[in-house]
Design a protein around this motif. Structure first.
Motif, PDB file in Angstrom:
ATOM      1  N   ASP A 146       0.805  -1.206   0.000  1.00  0.00           N
ATOM      2  CA  ASP A 146       0.000   0.000   0.000  1.00  0.00           C
ATOM      3  C   ASP A 146       0.845   1.266   0.000  1.00  0.00           C
ATOM      4  N   PHE A 147       2.137   1.152   0.282  1.00  0.00           N
ATOM      5  CA  PHE A 147       3.006   2.311   0.345  1.00  0.00           C
ATOM      6  C   PHE A 147       3.908   2.444  -0.864  1.00  0.00           C
ATOM      7  N   SER A 148       3.595   1.758  -1.919  1.00  0.00           N
ATOM      8  CA  SER A 148       4.419   1.874  -3.122  1.00  0.00           C
ATOM      9  C   SER A 148       4.197   3.248  -3.748  1.00  0.00           C
ATOM     10  N   VAL A 149       5.142   3.715  -4.491  1.00  0.00           N
ATOM     11  CA  VAL A 149       5.052   5.022  -5.136  1.00  0.00           C
ATOM     12  C   VAL A 149       3.800   5.095  -5.995  1.00  0.00           C
ATOM     13  N   GLU A 150       3.541   4.024  -6.726  1.00  0.00           N
ATOM     14  CA  GLU A 150       2.349   4.016  -7.581  1.00  0.00           C
ATOM     15  C   GLU A 150       1.062   4.155  -6.774  1.00  0.00           C
ATOM     16  N   ALA A 151       1.015   3.440  -5.629  1.00  0.00           N
ATOM     17  CA  ALA A 151      -0.180   3.503  -4.783  1.00  0.00           C
ATOM     18  C   ALA A 151      -0.357   4.908  -4.201  1.00  0.00           C
ATOM     19  N   ILE A 152       0.756   5.507  -3.803  1.00  0.00           N
ATOM     20  CA  ILE A 152       0.694   6.858  -3.244  1.00  0.00           C
ATOM     21  C   ILE A 152       0.238   7.854  -4.303  1.00  0.00           C
ATOM     22  N   VAL A 153       0.819   7.770  -5.494  1.00  0.00           N
ATOM     23  CA  VAL A 153       0.433   8.662  -6.595  1.00  0.00           C
ATOM     24  C   VAL A 153      -1.038   8.464  -6.934  1.00  0.00           C
ATOM     25  N   GLU A 154      -1.460   7.202  -6.953  1.00  0.00           N
ATOM     26  CA  GLU A 154      -2.866   6.901  -7.252  1.00  0.00           C
ATOM     27  C   GLU A 154      -3.786   7.514  -6.195  1.00  0.00           C
ATOM     28  N   LYS A 155      -3.394   7.377  -4.925  1.00  0.00           N
ATOM     29  CA  LYS A 155      -4.197   7.928  -3.836  1.00  0.00           C
ATOM     30  C   LYS A 155      -4.224   9.461  -3.921  1.00  0.00           C
ATOM     31  N   LEU A 156      -3.081  10.069  -4.235  1.00  0.00           N
ATOM     32  CA  LEU A 156      -3.036  11.521  -4.380  1.00  0.00           C
ATOM     33  C   LEU A 156      -3.909  11.995  -5.536  1.00  0.00           C
ATOM     34  N   ASP A 157      -3.888  11.285  -6.647  1.00  0.00           N
ATOM     35  CA  ASP A 157      -4.756  11.632  -7.782  1.00  0.00           C
ATOM     36  C   ASP A 157      -6.226  11.544  -7.388  1.00  0.00           C
ATOM     37  N   GLU A 158      -6.541  10.507  -6.625  1.00  0.00           N
ATOM     38  CA  GLU A 158      -7.918  10.329  -6.158  1.00  0.00           C
ATOM     39  C   GLU A 158      -8.324  11.505  -5.251  1.00  0.00           C
ATOM     40  N   LEU A 159      -7.428  11.870  -4.329  1.00  0.00           N
ATOM     41  CA  LEU A 159      -7.712  13.006  -3.447  1.00  0.00           C
ATOM     42  C   LEU A 159      -7.819  14.301  -4.231  1.00  0.00           C
ATOM     43  N   LYS A 160      -6.971  14.488  -5.226  1.00  0.00           N
ATOM     44  CA  LYS A 160      -7.016  15.687  -6.069  1.00  0.00           C
ATOM     45  C   LYS A 160      -8.359  15.789  -6.792  1.00  0.00           C
ATOM     46  N   LYS A 161      -8.818  14.675  -7.350  1.00  0.00           N
ATOM     47  CA  LYS A 161     -10.108  14.678  -8.051  1.00  0.00           C
ATOM     48  C   LYS A 161     -11.252  14.994  -7.086  1.00  0.00           C
ATOM     49  N   MET A 162     -11.185  14.417  -5.889  1.00  0.00           N
ATOM     50  CA  MET A 162     -12.218  14.708  -4.890  1.00  0.00           C
ATOM     51  C   MET A 162     -12.207  16.196  -4.535  1.00  0.00           C
ATOM     52  N   PHE A 163     -11.016  16.738  -4.347  1.00  0.00           N
ATOM     53  CA  PHE A 163     -10.884  18.155  -4.017  1.00  0.00           C
ATOM     54  C   PHE A 163     -11.439  19.023  -5.130  1.00  0.00           C
ATOM     55  N   GLU A 164     -11.079  18.708  -6.367  1.00  0.00           N
ATOM     56  CA  GLU A 164     -11.552  19.495  -7.508  1.00  0.00           C
ATOM     57  C   GLU A 164     -13.059  19.412  -7.650  1.00  0.00           C
ATOM     58  N   ASN A 165     -13.613  18.199  -7.507  1.00  0.00           N
ATOM     59  CA  ASN A 165     -15.054  18.014  -7.692  1.00  0.00           C
ATOM     60  C   ASN A 165     -15.878  18.557  -6.527  1.00  0.00           C
ATOM     61  N   ASP A 166     -15.422  18.297  -5.313  1.00  0.00           N
ATOM     62  CA  ASP A 166     -16.224  18.645  -4.142  1.00  0.00           C
ATOM     63  C   ASP A 166     -16.021  20.079  -3.652  1.00  0.00           C
ATOM     64  N   ILE A 167     -14.856  20.665  -3.937  1.00  0.00           N
ATOM     65  CA  ILE A 167     -14.576  22.001  -3.411  1.00  0.00           C
ATOM     66  C   ILE A 167     -14.375  23.020  -4.529  1.00  0.00           C
ATOM     67  N   CYS A 168     -13.455  22.744  -5.414  1.00  0.00           N
ATOM     68  CA  CYS A 168     -13.102  23.734  -6.443  1.00  0.00           C
ATOM     69  C   CYS A 168     -14.237  24.001  -7.423  1.00  0.00           C
ATOM     70  N   SER A 169     -14.853  22.968  -7.915  1.00  0.00           N
ATOM     71  CA  SER A 169     -15.907  23.165  -8.923  1.00  0.00           C
ATOM     72  C   SER A 169     -17.065  24.002  -8.390  1.00  0.00           C
ATOM     73  N   PRO A 170     -17.596  23.686  -7.198  1.00  0.00           N
ATOM     74  CA  PRO A 170     -18.684  24.535  -6.684  1.00  0.00           C
ATOM     75  C   PRO A 170     -18.242  25.988  -6.451  1.00  0.00           C
ATOM     76  N   LEU A 171     -17.015  26.170  -5.952  1.00  0.00           N
ATOM     77  CA  LEU A 171     -16.522  27.536  -5.736  1.00  0.00           C
ATOM     78  C   LEU A 171     -16.362  28.275  -7.054  1.00  0.00           C
ATOM     79  N   LEU A 172     -15.858  27.595  -8.047  1.00  0.00           N
ATOM     80  CA  LEU A 172     -15.680  28.206  -9.361  1.00  0.00           C
ATOM     81  C   LEU A 172     -17.032  28.593  -9.957  1.00  0.00           C
TER      82      LEU A 172
END
Length: 190
Positions: A29-55
């Motif tokens: 679960d701590f492989s670079v790929e897993a971390i990058v994947e998790k960060l991408d997932e968090l980024k998408k959540m942030f963009e969809n749940d916070i940034c898009s409504p604010l924009l």
């Protein structure tokens, strides 16, 4: 990954010789790929749940602001200049005063009315701008706005002080109101 390192981060139990297997299983679960994947997932959540409504909200506010400015421009009196003589009807009494004097105190109600942002309706009969106010103390207000001597005109009678203070409050002439109300205290000291 060493045994000491695994124990330091709390992986494996350190006693049964299967540390490496435990480390491999838990580190998947701590492989670079897993971390990058998790960060991408968090980024998408942030963009969809916070940034898009604010924009979207920001776009709506900008659109409403632009509409307001267009509507405001339609009501602007483009012919008004600060040197214009404004003809007033204050409670049935006539008075002429330059627009620049009415607008001398920027935060006052008079400035907001006469600064040219809006076309002012004039009474059909008199062709004057009607203000439904008491004219009794207008000469003091006018002298104040025109930066003429007005202090000697300030009333000393408590009822007149109260009435003039009320007019100053209506016109949002804060400093003049303070001076008028100071007359109450001056009258008490005499």
């Amino acid at each position: 990954f060493s045994k000491n390192m695994a124990e330091a981060v709390g992986i494996g139990n350190g006693s049964d010789g299967h540390i490496q297997e435990d480390v491999d299983l838990q580190l998947k679960d701590f492989s670079v790929e897993a971390i990058v994947e998790k960060l991408d997932e968090l980024k998408k959540m942030f963009e969809n749940d916070i940034c898009s409504p604010l924009l979207e909200k920001a776009k709506q506010v900008v659109k409403e602001s632009e509409e307001f400015e267009r509507e405001k421009a339609q009501h602007r009196d483009n012919t008004a200049t600060m040197e214009d003589i404004v003809q007033l009807d204050i409670g049935g009494k006539f008075c002429d005063i330059k627009r620049k004097h009415l607008c001398r105190i920027p935060d006052s109600r008079l400035a907001k009315i006469f600064n040219g942002d809006f076309k002012i309706q004039k009474a059909e009969k008199t062709q004057r701008t009607f203000l439904d106010r008491d004219y009794t103390h207008w000469h003091i207000i006018q002298a104040y706005l025109e930066e003429k001597e007005y202090k000697s005109l300030l009333p000393t009678d408590p009822l007149d002080i109260k009435r003039l203070a009320h007019e100053c409050e209506y016109y949002q002439l804060v400093k003049l109101k303070e001076e008028v109300e100071a007359q109450k205290d001056a009258g008490k000291k005499k």
